[in-house]
Design a protein around this motif. Structure first.
Motif, PDB file in Angstrom:
ATOM      1  N   LYS A  29       0.823  -1.206   0.000  1.00 45.28           N
ATOM      2  CA  LYS A  29       0.000   0.000   0.000  1.00 45.28           C
ATOM      3  C   LYS A  29       0.861   1.261   0.000  1.00 45.28           C
ATOM      4  O   LYS A  29       0.554   2.244  -0.683  1.00 45.28           O
ATOM      5  CB  LYS A  29      -0.917   0.003   1.230  1.00 45.28           C
ATOM      6  CG  LYS A  29      -1.959  -1.098   1.243  1.00 45.28           C
ATOM      7  CD  LYS A  29      -2.929  -0.957   0.093  1.00 45.28           C
ATOM      8  CE  LYS A  29      -3.991  -2.057   0.137  1.00 45.28           C
ATOM      9  NZ  LYS A  29      -4.899  -1.960  -1.044  1.00 45.28           N
ATOM     10  N   ALA A  30       1.971   1.236   0.760  1.00 42.18           N
ATOM     11  CA  ALA A  30       2.859   2.401   0.799  1.00 42.18           C
ATOM     12  C   ALA A  30       3.503   2.650  -0.556  1.00 42.18           C
ATOM     13  O   ALA A  30       3.630   3.800  -1.005  1.00 42.18           O
ATOM     14  CB  ALA A  30       3.926   2.201   1.874  1.00 42.18           C
ATOM     15  N   GLU A  77       2.267   1.796  -3.513  1.00 36.47           N
ATOM     16  CA  GLU A  77       1.232   2.301  -4.409  1.00 36.47           C
ATOM     17  C   GLU A  77       0.960   3.779  -4.177  1.00 36.47           C
ATOM     18  O   GLU A  77       0.674   4.529  -5.117  1.00 36.47           O
ATOM     19  CB  GLU A  77      -0.057   1.500  -4.202  1.00 36.47           C
ATOM     20  CG  GLU A  77       0.026   0.058  -4.691  1.00 36.47           C
ATOM     21  CD  GLU A  77      -1.223  -0.725  -4.327  1.00 36.47           C
ATOM     22  OE1 GLU A  77      -2.125  -0.126  -3.713  1.00 36.47           O
ATOM     23  OE2 GLU A  77      -1.298  -1.923  -4.656  1.00 36.47           O
ATOM     24  N   THR A  78       1.047   4.209  -2.928  1.00 43.76           N
ATOM     25  CA  THR A  78       0.724   5.594  -2.589  1.00 43.76           C
ATOM     26  C   THR A  78       1.861   6.561  -2.915  1.00 43.76           C
ATOM     27  O   THR A  78       1.636   7.663  -3.436  1.00 43.76           O
ATOM     28  CB  THR A  78       0.375   5.711  -1.094  1.00 43.76           C
ATOM     29  OG1 THR A  78      -0.679   4.789  -0.795  1.00 43.76           O
ATOM     30  CG2 THR A  78      -0.078   7.120  -0.746  1.00 43.76           C
ATOM     31  N   GLU A  79       3.110   6.158  -2.649  1.00 42.21           N
ATOM     32  CA  GLU A  79       4.229   7.102  -2.686  1.00 42.21           C
ATOM     33  C   GLU A  79       5.083   7.021  -3.946  1.00 42.21           C
ATOM     34  O   GLU A  79       5.886   7.925  -4.175  1.00 42.21           O
ATOM     35  CB  GLU A  79       5.131   6.850  -1.460  1.00 42.21           C
ATOM     36  CG  GLU A  79       4.424   7.019  -0.125  1.00 42.21           C
ATOM     37  CD  GLU A  79       5.329   6.715   1.057  1.00 42.21           C
ATOM     38  OE1 GLU A  79       6.564   6.719   0.851  1.00 42.21           O
ATOM     39  OE2 GLU A  79       4.818   6.450   2.156  1.00 42.21           O
ATOM     40  N   ASP A 136       5.692   6.277  -8.225  1.00 38.39           N
ATOM     41  CA  ASP A 136       5.176   6.127  -9.586  1.00 38.39           C
ATOM     42  C   ASP A 136       6.040   5.102 -10.312  1.00 38.39           C
ATOM     43  O   ASP A 136       7.268   5.249 -10.375  1.00 38.39           O
ATOM     44  CB  ASP A 136       5.228   7.461 -10.335  1.00 38.39           C
ATOM     45  CG  ASP A 136       4.265   8.467  -9.736  1.00 38.39           C
ATOM     46  OD1 ASP A 136       3.221   8.031  -9.220  1.00 38.39           O
ATOM     47  OD2 ASP A 136       4.561   9.672  -9.788  1.00 38.39           O
TER      48      ASP A 136
END
Length: 522
Positions: A495-496, A498-500, A502
């Motif tokens: 999840k981290a 995917e969030t932070e 590219d």
């Protein structure tokens, strides 16, 4: 003569005296006559006045009588109405009085019941308080007995119990998460892989384009001098008209055209090739050939746009959008040709829409136009997404297409299935191997960021980005992370990332926990 005058004077005097005597007498007579007439007139007026007054008194008396009669009738009418209203109100008051009396009786009965229940509740509360005190005493005795038997205080027992429950919950959560994840992957991966692989196989396109230079072959090295011209006038004219730098160096039989605008570079290439074939190279001829090259490039741009729409199977696009599509042939992003990328996205979107039951024609149209803003983003301020949205609105594209263009990078919420399909098709086209050139700096920065994200979690010892950034292996401390914690840690790391970060495609998170026991035989 004198006597005549005297006589005349005497006559005049006599006449004057006569007049003086006669005038007062006439005046008195006239006054007397007027007084008689006035007396008669006054007498007549007084009689008329008395008659009028008598008539007015009679009329006033009759009016007074009529008014008194009307007042009496009105007062009788009002009196009757008041009596009727009074009777009605008395009747209503009697009804209300009866209701109040009945309610008072019911309230008295309820008050008696409430008093009885209150007494019962008071007795029950007293009983409950006695039982609570007994229960507290028994609880304290039980806790003391348990502490004596177990050798633990109540706080220590709570901590032990909470830790046991927490471990059980973690284990059950990790187990349930793995089961649900495995089930979802079994169902989703099969279909998604099938859809994506089939779509990629059906529309693989070569995407890589030249960056900033073009090379023009020369028939011989003597042509370099003719291109330069006397004191460099020919090369200056060509560079001024096209906006492209000509590099004439020791490269045999070749001239390099350098420029960041691919359209200008193409115009310069065509004009230079025409000049070489023609052989007549001078400023006037250069200007003529540059104009012909501009017309030819503009024609080629329109042809490319129409060919792209024809290849994809999209019809009815505004001619100006067709022209802008053709300009994208000379536009590249990360080394990827923008027009070929748009064609591939349109084909992928159409195939995916067919698989999931969406409108194939709208999906192709949205996929073909999703990057239309890149055709003029170096001329107009703003991001290519906003420019593309403005262009689609200007040329009356549907709301679904406009939303797909606005949302294909996730900046805007998707409002239809078509927008989600275009997002997926754009990611597939950009992420598949060979689609883009990635600079070494971008690549190394992504690997470094990937390792920094994973190293920031508690319990992680080391992490290594491998497989060109498509996998990260995380080594955890076995004393801090249990087997159940590994599942949750892998999910949190995913999840981290995917969030932070590219990145193209997907990244596999591989968490490794190793326990070693070493002993020596002596």
């Amino acid at each position: 003569m004198t006597s005549a005058i005297i006589v005349a004077v005497i006559v005049i005097v006599a006449v004057a005296v006569a007049l003086l005597i006669a005038i007062p007498i006439a005046c008195r007579t006239a006054v007397a006559n007027k007084e008689k007439l006035d007396a008669q007139t006054i007498g007549t007026a007084e009689e008329k006045a008395r008659n009028i007054i008598d008539e007015a008194l009679k009329a006033a008396e009759s009016k007074k009588r009529e008014a008194l009669l009307e007042v009496k009738e009105e007062s009788l009418k009002r009196k009757n109405e008041l009596e009727r209203e009074t009777k009605e109100r008395r009747t209503e008051l009697q009804k209300y009085e009866k209701r109040v009396l009945s309610k008072e009786e019911s309230v008295d009965k309820k008050a008696e019941i409430v008093e009885k229940r209150e007494a019962e509740c008071t007795a029950r509360i007293t009983n409950i308080q006695e039982k609570e005190s007994e229960i507290n005493e028994l609880h304290e005795r039980g806790v003391q007995e348990l502490e004596r038997i177990s050798g633990l205080t109540s706080e220590q027992a709570k901590e032990y119990l909470l830790k046991t429950v927490e471990d059980d919950v973690k284990f059950d959560t990790a187990k349930l998460y793995k089961e649900l994840e495995s089930r979802a992957r079994e169902d989703a991966e099969k279909k998604s892989k099938e859809y994506v692989v089939n779509a990629i196989q059906k529309c693989a396109v070569d995407h890589v384009s030249e960056a900033t230079i073009s090379v023009v072959q020369l028939p011989n090295d003597e042509m370099k001098g003719r291109i330069i011209g006397r004191e460099g006038r020919n090369i200056r004219t060509l560079e001024t008209l096209t906006g492209v730098d000509l590099i004439i160096d020791d490269t045999p039989e070749a001239v390099v055209l350098s420029g960041f605008d691919p359209i200008r570079r193409e115009i310069a290439r065509i004009a230079l090739e025409k000049l070489i074939v023609d052989g007549r190279i001078h400023p006037a001829r250069i200007e003529e050939m540059v104009e012909k090259a501009q017309r030819e490039v503009e024609y080629n741009i329109r042809e490319e746009g129409e060919a792209a729409a024809m290849d994809v199977g999209v019809h009815g696009i505004h001619p100006e959008l067709i022209r802008l599509l053709g300009r994208m042939k000379f536009r590249s992003s990360y080394g990827q040709n923008a027009l070929k990328h748009s064609i591939e996205v349109a084909l992928l979107a159409g195939l995916l829409a067919g698989e999931v039951g969406a409108d194939v024609r709208v999906a192709k149209r949205a996929g073909l136009l999703h990057d239309i803003g890149k055709s003029i983003d170096h001329e107009v301020e703003g991001s290519h997404i906003q420019i593309g949205v403005d262009l689609c609105k200007k040329y009356k594209e549907s709301h679904v297409v406009v939303n797909a263009v606005a949302a294909h990078h996730g900046d805007v919420e998707t409002e239809s299935l078509i927008a989600c399909i275009v997002q997926a098709a754009d990611a597939i086209s950009a992420a598949r191997p060979g689609a883009r050139r990635e600079t070494l700096e971008t690549y190394t920065n992504r690997l470094q960021q990937l390792e920094e994200i994973t190293n920031g979690f508690k319990g992680v010892d080391k992490s290594f980005a491998i497989q060109a950034g498509r996998e990260v292996r995380v080594m955890v401390l076995p004393d801090h992370i249990s087997d159940a914690d590994m599942v949750l840690l892998a999910r949190d790391i995913s999840k981290a990332i995917e969030t932070e970060l590219d990145y193209p495609g997907q990244i596999k998170v591989n968490v490794i926990r190793e326990s070693r026991v070493v002993d020596y035989a002596k």
